[in-house]
Enzyme design. Sequence first.
Site, mmCIF file in Angstrom:
data_model
loop_
_atom_site.group_PDB
_atom_site.id
_atom_site.type_symbol
_atom_site.label_atom_id
_atom_site.label_comp_id
_atom_site.label_asym_id
_atom_site.label_seq_id
_atom_site.Cartn_x
_atom_site.Cartn_y
_atom_site.Cartn_z
ATOM 1 C CG HIS A 15 -1.902 0.988 1.420
ATOM 2 N ND1 HIS A 15 -1.638 2.285 1.797
ATOM 3 C CD2 HIS A 15 -3.241 0.917 1.248
ATOM 4 C CE1 HIS A 15 -2.788 2.964 1.856
ATOM 5 N NE2 HIS A 15 -3.772 2.156 1.524
ATOM 6 C CG ASP A 44 0.623 -2.293 5.988
ATOM 7 O OD1 ASP A 44 -0.362 -2.502 6.713
ATOM 8 O OD2 ASP A 44 0.576 -1.632 4.936
ATOM 9 C CD GLN A 97 -6.795 -4.544 3.997
ATOM 10 O OE1 GLN A 97 -7.740 -5.268 4.334
ATOM 11 N NE2 GLN A 97 -6.960 -3.283 3.646
ATOM 12 C CE LYS A 155 -7.246 -0.107 6.060
ATOM 13 N NZ LYS A 155 -8.118 0.296 4.957
ATOM 14 C CB CYS A 215 -3.722 3.460 -1.514
ATOM 15 S SG CYS A 215 -4.864 4.790 -1.267
HETATM 16 C C1 LIG Z 1 -2.350 -2.835 3.503
HETATM 17 C C2 LIG Z 1 -2.691 -1.445 3.980
HETATM 18 N N1 LIG Z 1 -1.759 -0.707 4.571
HETATM 19 C C3 LIG Z 1 -1.992 0.516 5.039
HETATM 20 C C4 LIG Z 1 -3.239 1.083 4.924
HETATM 21 C C5 LIG Z 1 -3.472 2.444 5.474
HETATM 22 O O1 LIG Z 1 -4.364 2.376 6.537
HETATM 23 P P1 LIG Z 1 -4.888 3.709 7.245
HETATM 24 O O2 LIG Z 1 -5.410 4.564 6.116
HETATM 25 O O3 LIG Z 1 -5.962 3.231 8.160
HETATM 26 O O4 LIG Z 1 -3.741 4.331 7.929
HETATM 27 C C6 LIG Z 1 -4.257 0.371 4.302
HETATM 28 C C7 LIG Z 1 -5.582 0.963 4.084
HETATM 29 O O5 LIG Z 1 -6.269 0.628 3.149
HETATM 30 C C8 LIG Z 1 -3.978 -0.935 3.825
HETATM 31 O O6 LIG Z 1 -4.923 -1.667 3.250
#
Ligand SMILES: Cc1ncc(COP(=O)(O)O)c(C=O)c1O
Length: 414
Positions: A133, A210, A213, A236, A374
Amino acid sequence: MVQYMQLELSELFDVSAIRKDFPLLSQQVDGKPLIWLDNASTTQKPQSVIDTVAQFYEQYNSNVHRAVHTLGVQATDAYEGAREKVQRFIGANCASEIIFVRGTTEGINLVAQTYGRKYIREGDEIVLSTLEHHSNIVPWQMLAQETGAILKVIPVSDRGEIILEEYTQILSSRTRIVSLAHVSNGLGTILPIQEMIKMAHQYGARVVIDGAQGVPHKCVNVQSLDCDFYAFSGHKMFAPLGIGVLYGKQEILEDIPPWHGGGSMIRSVSFEKTTYEAPPAKFEAGTPSIADAIALGAAIDYLTNLGMSNIAQYEQKLTYYAMEQLPQIPGLRLIGAAKDKVGVLSFVFEDIPPTEVGQLLALEGIAVRAGHHCAQPTMQRFGVTGTVRPSLAFYNTYEEIDTLVEVLRKIRCN
Ligand SMILES: Cc1ncc(COP(=O)(O)O)c(C=O)c1O
């Protein structure tokens, strides 16, 4: 086939009863029952989470840590209690390894700006995968620009799986940080992080996961994973927006400098010198998102009651079902067919742009995401600028998948 699966699943848990816990799921949009298939973007909240936020403001709204009055003590106990729930949920060694942040993005930026600034120098290498992401790309790119470090990217196969042989080639004594998604938000691929963490450690690199998900779908134990940092977002995983967690190993958190300066993170301040609190306070400057942190604790209670392994089993069956049905629609190309994946079902139609498909689905009450999610490098790898992305949670049903497939067939034929 469907009936057989449903019978088996009812033994795990009763999805129709579970859905009653989520008030938003029973609403109609534009006269159609809502089908929420945008869970990778954000999840809906059970009543217990909503009530927890309301109770905080109705009954004990107060700042934490500094108050000696009753409500202050109550708020502090609940806030620190939530930290302990997070600790147990992800198997951290102690509660002080849990830092409350706004979300995954803030968690990763915190690592880049603290650990990264202290330890990364010109020529050092930071390893990422193609599946990241933007939140797990841009903070490292910014750090690389500041320090002269180099980003290295692990390629993925046509199924959307990490090519481990290539990863082996990329790792070297110059590797300082490996930062990986637990689960890809664009394709749903579950990365073999346990193995990848071990490999990175053999070169003395630190590993950041990260988990945005990962945590909503998998049992996570940071100690058995042995990652150095693990970041995730409450929204999430059925908790409020604006709260998240950064886990870090105690000795690393003690060693690295603070990021934001301000109240709560200090031991003493004078114009000449400031001394800092121990972690986690060192990383929680200012008034935190107290009600949301407590409600994250309520979401954890909810998930724990359902059982993460029940959730994972149910979602896996639902995912297989969808992965069988979707490719039968003429002209539909699934993107990402990893053997180990969660219910992220990215696809494109040859001749209908993803956003148009998303809008047509919305007219039928079906909420999905359409675009690059993203994750532009992931999209580029598969030769598309974006996909349609239905994404599942444990409250989704086989009937919802059937409706999705039926509506997609109609869109395709018109
Ligand atoms: C794999 C992953 N990393 C990071 C993020 C960023 O999360 P946040 O916008 O809640 O900080 C997301 C959000 O879609 C994501 O799916």
